[in-house]
Design a protein around this motif. Sequence first.
Motif, PDB file in Angstrom:
ATOM      1  N   ARG A 145       1.808 -24.358  -6.112  1.00 16.54           N
ATOM      2  CA  ARG A 145       0.725 -25.084  -6.777  1.00 16.54           C
ATOM      3  C   ARG A 145      -0.349 -24.123  -7.289  1.00 16.54           C
ATOM      4  N   ALA A 146      -0.655 -23.099  -6.482  1.00 15.55           N
ATOM      5  CA  ALA A 146      -1.656 -22.116  -6.919  1.00 15.55           C
ATOM      6  C   ALA A 146      -1.175 -21.353  -8.155  1.00 15.55           C
ATOM      7  N   LEU A 147       0.097 -20.992  -8.187  1.00 19.85           N
ATOM      8  CA  LEU A 147       0.633 -20.258  -9.337  1.00 19.85           C
ATOM      9  C   LEU A 147       0.666 -21.120 -10.592  1.00 19.85           C
ATOM     10  N   LEU A 148       1.027 -22.403 -10.439  1.00 18.75           N
ATOM     11  CA  LEU A 148       1.160 -23.277 -11.595  1.00 18.75           C
ATOM     12  C   LEU A 148      -0.184 -23.709 -12.167  1.00 18.75           C
ATOM     13  N   ALA A 149      -1.258 -23.349 -11.489  1.00 21.42           N
ATOM     14  CA  ALA A 149      -2.582 -23.542 -12.071  1.00 21.42           C
ATOM     15  C   ALA A 149      -2.874 -22.483 -13.131  1.00 21.42           C
ATOM     16  N   ASN A 150      -1.907 -21.567 -13.350  1.00 18.00           N
ATOM     17  CA  ASN A 150      -2.038 -20.502 -14.354  1.00 18.00           C
ATOM     18  C   ASN A 150      -3.316 -19.685 -14.154  1.00 18.00           C
ATOM     19  N   PRO A 151      -3.492 -19.135 -12.951  1.00 14.38           N
ATOM     20  CA  PRO A 151      -4.749 -18.438 -12.647  1.00 14.38           C
ATOM     21  C   PRO A 151      -4.817 -17.060 -13.272  1.00 14.38           C
ATOM     22  N   ARG A 152      -6.027 -16.531 -13.326  1.00  9.32           N
ATOM     23  CA  ARG A 152      -6.242 -15.134 -13.738  1.00  9.32           C
ATOM     24  C   ARG A 152      -6.351 -14.228 -12.516  1.00  9.32           C
ATOM     25  N   VAL A 153      -6.624 -14.819 -11.372  1.00  4.93           N
ATOM     26  CA  VAL A 153      -6.694 -14.117 -10.086  1.00  4.93           C
ATOM     27  C   VAL A 153      -6.071 -15.023  -9.043  1.00  4.93           C
ATOM     28  N   LEU A 154      -5.326 -14.455  -8.103  1.00 11.68           N
ATOM     29  CA  LEU A 154      -4.731 -15.237  -7.026  1.00 11.68           C
ATOM     30  C   LEU A 154      -5.342 -14.805  -5.703  1.00 11.68           C
ATOM     31  N   LEU A 155      -5.895 -15.771  -4.970  1.00 12.13           N
ATOM     32  CA  LEU A 155      -6.494 -15.536  -3.662  1.00 12.13           C
ATOM     33  C   LEU A 155      -5.632 -16.196  -2.596  1.00 12.13           C
ATOM     34  N   MET A 156      -5.350 -15.461  -1.519  1.00 15.44           N
ATOM     35  CA  MET A 156      -4.583 -16.018  -0.406  1.00 15.44           C
ATOM     36  C   MET A 156      -5.332 -15.758   0.887  1.00 15.44           C
ATOM     37  N   ASP A 157      -5.748 -16.836   1.530  1.00 19.99           N
ATOM     38  CA  ASP A 157      -6.530 -16.739   2.759  1.00 19.99           C
ATOM     39  C   ASP A 157      -5.656 -17.089   3.958  1.00 19.99           C
ATOM     40  N   GLU A 158      -5.207 -16.061   4.675  1.00 20.04           N
ATOM     41  CA  GLU A 158      -4.359 -16.256   5.856  1.00 20.04           C
ATOM     42  C   GLU A 158      -3.236 -17.257   5.560  1.00 20.04           C
ATOM     43  N   PRO A 159      -2.423 -17.013   4.534  1.00 21.93           N
ATOM     44  CA  PRO A 159      -1.413 -18.016   4.164  1.00 21.93           C
ATOM     45  C   PRO A 159      -0.330 -18.230   5.211  1.00 21.93           C
TER      46      PRO A 159
END
Length: 359
Positions: A145-159
């Motif tokens: 879901r985070a990737l399909l938001a087409n982000p310019r930056v990807l943040l992962m908090d303790e995934p």
Amino acid sequence: MLDVQVAGPIGDIEIDTQFTTEAGTVTALFGPSGAGKTTVINMIAGLVKPRIGRITINDEVLFDSNSAIDQPPDKRGVGYVFQENLLFPHLTVKGNLCYGQKLTPKIDRYVNFDEVIELLGISTLLARRPPSLSGGEKKRVALGRALLANPRVLLMDEPLAGLDTHRKHEILPFIEGICQEVQLPIVYVSHDIGEVLRLSDQIALIENGRTVLVGPSETVANHPDARQLIGENDPSTIVSGTVTSQNTVFGLTSLETQAGLIRIPEIKISPGSPIRLRLHSRNISIALSKPQDISILNVLPGTIENIEHIDGSAVDVQIRIATRIVILARITSLACKNLNLSTGTSVFALIKSVAVDRI
């Protein structure tokens, strides 16, 4: 490129953090619980406002205290994978995946739905709803879901928080795939040094809200100032290498590393693949001459660079190997005395293959 320079008090923490992450690289914010790691990425996402500082993506300013710029979270182009998966329980997996995509104008979409599904191995889950998913499956859907938001930056908090060891090992390859395939600046938060060293290109070591060290992952992990935060009771040396051959008869993998040739128990990975190893100081012995008739396969020549007395019973011996890297061996004070070790002494570091950890 993501550039972060933030400072000021947030609750009980005094934030003073700076780092830069290039596209296609992973910066890990590493430190103990309560160090301020999540606060920092919440600042990037626009969920927490810094007192002072500046945050930019490429040439666009997301936050600038001097210019009174503070873009709202939905305008920042940030993909966020939270500790809690936060999936919508009333939507199917496909509905959850498409939620962020629908918020992005078609002209701005660069992420292909089918490619993400294949990357994360979730094609069989699309019709199911989150309550029926395992913890690992929920993590993969949240990543998608985070990737399909087409982000310019990807943040992962303790995934990987809340997953047992088996599930973590199940999910890590998918996160590795994202890190390798997605050409975005990625910020990864964790207090698990194994995760950090496996995934990151750079580490920002954070203690009490302040960046203590920032640099290439191995450089930071091997820095003396990092030992207490990483684990003073089990210091180790991180070395990078490349798989050179597989001995399937004896179940061994050979690697060319910064420290020379190292053989470890066989891992299923192709020759030419990069890899990181963790050499635990307690598992490294020292000899003054090259041993004969010994079971240890990894015998590395070097020169003692420093000896640090830990307590009355143990010393940490820093051994310069092939001029390229210093590895740490923890031995007893008595052994150090019996061998008459000192700075400049030529020695051999003995490392059991079965004692080497692949990161």
